[in-house]
Scaffold this motif. Structure first.
Motif, PDB file in Angstrom:
ATOM      1  N   VAL A   1       3.368  -5.678  -2.368  1.00  0.00           N
ATOM      2  CA  VAL A   1       4.073  -4.365  -1.988  1.00  0.00           C
ATOM      3  C   VAL A   1       5.254  -5.000  -1.930  1.00  0.00           C
ATOM      4  CG1 VAL A   1       4.454  -2.297  -0.140  1.00  0.00           C
ATOM      5  CG2 VAL A   1       1.878  -3.106  -0.137  1.00  0.00           C
ATOM      6  N   ARG A   2       6.069  -6.092  -1.144  1.00  0.00           N
ATOM      7  CA  ARG A   2       7.374  -6.471  -1.030  1.00  0.00           C
ATOM      8  C   ARG A   2       7.681  -6.416  -2.571  1.00  0.00           C
ATOM      9  NH1 ARG A   2      10.288  -9.812  -1.340  1.00  0.00           N
ATOM     10  NH2 ARG A   2       9.005 -11.671  -2.570  1.00  0.00           N
ATOM     11  N   LEU A   3       6.771  -7.063  -3.463  1.00  0.00           N
ATOM     12  CA  LEU A   3       7.332  -7.115  -4.804  1.00  0.00           C
ATOM     13  C   LEU A   3       7.723  -6.068  -5.377  1.00  0.00           C
ATOM     14  CD1 LEU A   3       5.629 -10.254  -5.843  1.00  0.00           C
ATOM     15  CD2 LEU A   3       7.869  -9.932  -4.966  1.00  0.00           C
ATOM     16  N   LEU A   4       6.929  -4.696  -5.303  1.00  0.00           N
ATOM     17  CA  LEU A   4       6.604  -3.496  -5.393  1.00  0.00           C
ATOM     18  C   LEU A   4       8.340  -3.187  -4.818  1.00  0.00           C
ATOM     19  CD1 LEU A   4       3.594  -2.853  -6.091  1.00  0.00           C
ATOM     20  CD2 LEU A   4       4.623  -2.728  -7.613  1.00  0.00           C
ATOM     21  N   THR A   5       8.657  -3.182  -3.570  1.00  0.00           N
ATOM     22  CA  THR A   5       9.376  -1.937  -2.893  1.00  0.00           C
ATOM     23  C   THR A   5      10.905  -2.631  -3.502  1.00  0.00           C
ATOM     24  OG1 THR A   5       9.324  -3.492  -1.232  1.00  0.00           O
ATOM     25  CG2 THR A   5       8.665  -1.405  -1.503  1.00  0.00           C
ATOM     26  N   GLU A   6      11.031  -4.153  -3.721  1.00  0.00           N
ATOM     27  CA  GLU A   6      12.120  -5.054  -3.945  1.00  0.00           C
ATOM     28  C   GLU A   6      11.887  -4.844  -6.087  1.00  0.00           C
ATOM     29  OE1 GLU A   6      12.129  -8.933  -5.538  1.00  0.00           O
ATOM     30  OE2 GLU A   6      13.116  -9.088  -3.144  1.00  0.00           O
ATOM     31  N   LYS A   7      11.232  -4.461  -5.945  1.00  0.00           N
ATOM     32  CA  LYS A   7      11.859  -4.484  -8.137  1.00  0.00           C
ATOM     33  C   LYS A   7      11.657  -2.715  -8.498  1.00  0.00           C
ATOM     34  CE  LYS A   7       9.212  -4.771 -12.714  1.00  0.00           C
ATOM     35  NZ  LYS A   7       8.378  -5.475 -13.422  1.00  0.00           N
ATOM     36  N   TYR A   8      11.227  -1.495  -7.539  1.00  0.00           N
ATOM     37  CA  TYR A   8      11.371  -0.329  -7.615  1.00  0.00           C
ATOM     38  C   TYR A   8      11.582   0.715  -6.578  1.00  0.00           C
ATOM     39  CZ  TYR A   8       8.256  -1.218 -11.580  1.00  0.00           C
ATOM     40  OH  TYR A   8       7.424  -1.612 -12.907  1.00  0.00           O
ATOM     41  N   PRO A   9      13.318  -0.062  -5.979  1.00  0.00           N
ATOM     42  CA  PRO A   9      13.431   0.316  -4.890  1.00  0.00           C
ATOM     43  C   PRO A   9      13.220   1.422  -4.306  1.00  0.00           C
ATOM     44  CG  PRO A   9      15.299  -0.589  -5.744  1.00  0.00           C
ATOM     45  CD  PRO A   9      13.962  -0.478  -6.777  1.00  0.00           C
ATOM     46  N   LYS A  10      13.489   2.915  -5.350  1.00  0.00           N
ATOM     47  CA  LYS A  10      13.043   4.271  -4.965  1.00  0.00           C
ATOM     48  C   LYS A  10      12.456   4.956  -4.908  1.00  0.00           C
ATOM     49  CE  LYS A  10      17.804   5.485  -6.716  1.00  0.00           C
ATOM     50  NZ  LYS A  10      18.684   6.605  -7.566  1.00  0.00           N
ATOM     51  N   VAL A  11      10.784   3.877  -5.074  1.00  0.00           N
ATOM     52  CA  VAL A  11       9.511   4.059  -5.087  1.00  0.00           C
ATOM     53  C   VAL A  11       8.963   4.665  -4.397  1.00  0.00           C
ATOM     54  CG1 VAL A  11       8.531   1.827  -4.834  1.00  0.00           C
ATOM     55  CG2 VAL A  11       7.116   3.587  -6.458  1.00  0.00           C
ATOM     56  N   ARG A  12       7.802   5.693  -4.229  1.00  0.00           N
ATOM     57  CA  ARG A  12       7.269   5.784  -3.371  1.00  0.00           C
ATOM     58  C   ARG A  12       5.955   5.372  -3.302  1.00  0.00           C
ATOM     59  NH1 ARG A  12       7.068  12.051  -0.637  1.00  0.00           N
ATOM     60  NH2 ARG A  12       6.192  10.548   0.297  1.00  0.00           N
ATOM     61  N   ILE A  13       5.306   4.785  -2.508  1.00  0.00           N
ATOM     62  CA  ILE A  13       4.144   4.223  -2.122  1.00  0.00           C
ATOM     63  C   ILE A  13       3.018   4.698  -1.166  1.00  0.00           C
ATOM     64  CG2 ILE A  13       3.248   1.855  -1.417  1.00  0.00           C
ATOM     65  CD1 ILE A  13       5.536   0.685  -2.582  1.00  0.00           C
ATOM     66  N   PHE A  14       2.199   5.313  -1.360  1.00  0.00           N
ATOM     67  CA  PHE A  14       0.835   6.025  -0.414  1.00  0.00           C
ATOM     68  C   PHE A  14      -0.394   4.845  -0.348  1.00  0.00           C
ATOM     69  CE2 PHE A  14       3.168   8.616  -2.732  1.00  0.00           C
ATOM     70  CZ  PHE A  14       3.327  10.002  -1.816  1.00  0.00           C
ATOM     71  N   LEU A  15       0.009   4.358   1.327  1.00  0.00           N
ATOM     72  CA  LEU A  15      -1.387   3.698   1.481  1.00  0.00           C
ATOM     73  C   LEU A  15      -2.180   4.001   2.220  1.00  0.00           C
ATOM     74  CD1 LEU A  15       0.846   1.337   3.702  1.00  0.00           C
ATOM     75  CD2 LEU A  15       0.622   1.145   1.502  1.00  0.00           C
TER      76      LEU A  15
END
Length: 350
Positions: free
Chosen positions: A207-221
């Motif tokens: 999750v951390r890598l994804l938010t770092e690579k795509y700062p504007k992404v929305r992640i739904f848990l």
């Protein structure tokens, strides 16, 4: 001539019931004059309620109203009043076998699923393991209907929704509308058994890598268990791109709508993989003790998106409930977070 009416029996867990949907849809659309009633647990209603005009849903509370032999006899009497002509047992466990026996005695046309138990035992054997692709659950279901006299082609089902997806206006305002170039990722990191769960610390790194690579992404848990309740608030506080689905959405129906708008779902070998598959969303799935060879890959999913490592002991379990023979679940811990992120990125950037 008596109107044809098929009773489809599948109780079981959410993922297993979800896997019946594309097949029931295919039967319903290729035989529009045949009525179909799906008998399952109450949670499964959203899967079938609007699937096709000739599909109905009937819930059975097997722990309450229809518990035990007395309850099953009561359920059988209720079912016979529906005037079924065919019975498709897609579960083949004690309860469905008992109902099947009653229908057989009543001279109904009855068929049941072949679970290929010998092939399963060979696949997960510690010694003399035979690695071969087993028939998928979908193929097993198709075979049941063919034996009943309803052969079908199954390649037309894409989603329970239209190409535009479910109606986001039906969801709370906290979800909102999806921006034109916005990327939405779903993550369901837990499962029923430890052999199917990617370690929490390593998933946190994903999750951390994804938010770092795509700062504007929305992640739904996604997920509503004890582990999710303890873990998701911490992740959401640390990474504002994360939204805990259970805080805002009320049940499966709303979750399916949201899944239909995801660009990709990351899931274990679990119900969320199958739910996302029903909405036409690509799934990156993580496999440890279990293996796609057992026939439980999500509908229309590309096996290239399955993350797994080759090990002599894999697979060791069909359902993931067996303890690890090494004691450390190295089939999961050996998967590097970067491997998962790479699969997700390939889909997002396609």
């Amino acid at each position: 001539m008596k109107h044809q009416h098929i009773l489809v029996i599948r109780f079981s867990a959410m993922g297993d019931v979800a896997m019946t949907v594309p097949i029931v849809w295919a039967v319903a659309h290729q035989y529009p004059d045949v009525r179909i009633t799906v008998l399952s647990r109450a949670f499964a209603r959203p899967f079938f309620e609007n699937l096709a005009p000739n599909v109905n849903f009937m819930e059975a509370d097997l722990k309450g109203e229809y518990h035990g032999i007395k309850g099953l006899n009561s359920l059988y009497r209720r079912l016979t009043a529906k005037q079924f002509t065919h019975v498709a047992d897609l579960h083949s466990v004690l309860r469905s076998k008992y109902l099947r026996m009653r229908f057989n005695m009543g001279h109904f046309k009855v068929q049941h699923i072949d679970k290929h138990r010998k092939m399963r035992r060979q696949l997960v054997s510690k010694e003399n393991k035979i690695r071969q692709q087993l028939p998928t659950s979908f193929e097993n279901y198709v075979e049941v209907f063919a034996k009943l006299g309803f052969p079908i082609a199954t390649n037309n089902f894409k989603s329970i929704f239209t190409a535009e997806g479910g109606n986001l206006h039906c969801l709370p305002e906290q979800i909102g509308m999806k921006g034109e170039n916005e990327k939405w990722i779903g993550i369901a990191p837990f499962a029923a058994h430890k052999g199917k769960i990617y370690p929490k610390e390593q998933m946190h790194e994903v999750v951390r890598l994804l938010t770092e690579k795509y700062p504007k992404v929305r992640i739904f848990l996604f997920g509503r268990g004890k582990e999710e309740e303890e873990t998701f608030p911490k992740w959401s506080q640390e990474m504002p791109q994360c939204t805990c689905v259970s805080w805002h959405l009320d049940g499966i129906e709303q979750e399916l709508i949201l899944m239909s708008h995801l660009d990709v779902m990351l899931s274990m070998d679990s119900a969320n993989m199958h739910m996302a598959s029903l909405t036409g969303t690509p799934v990156v799935s993580v496999w440890g003790a279990t293996h796609p060879m057992a026939g439980f890959m999500g509908w229309n999913q590309n096996e290239k998106n399955a993350v797994q490592i080759d090990m002599d002991c894999r697979p060791c379990s069909i359902y993931g409930q067996k303890p690890c023979i090494h004691g450390d679940y190295r089939c999961m811990t050996g998967i590097k977070p970067e491997m998962i992120v790479e699969k997700i990125s390939a889909i997002l950037e396609k």
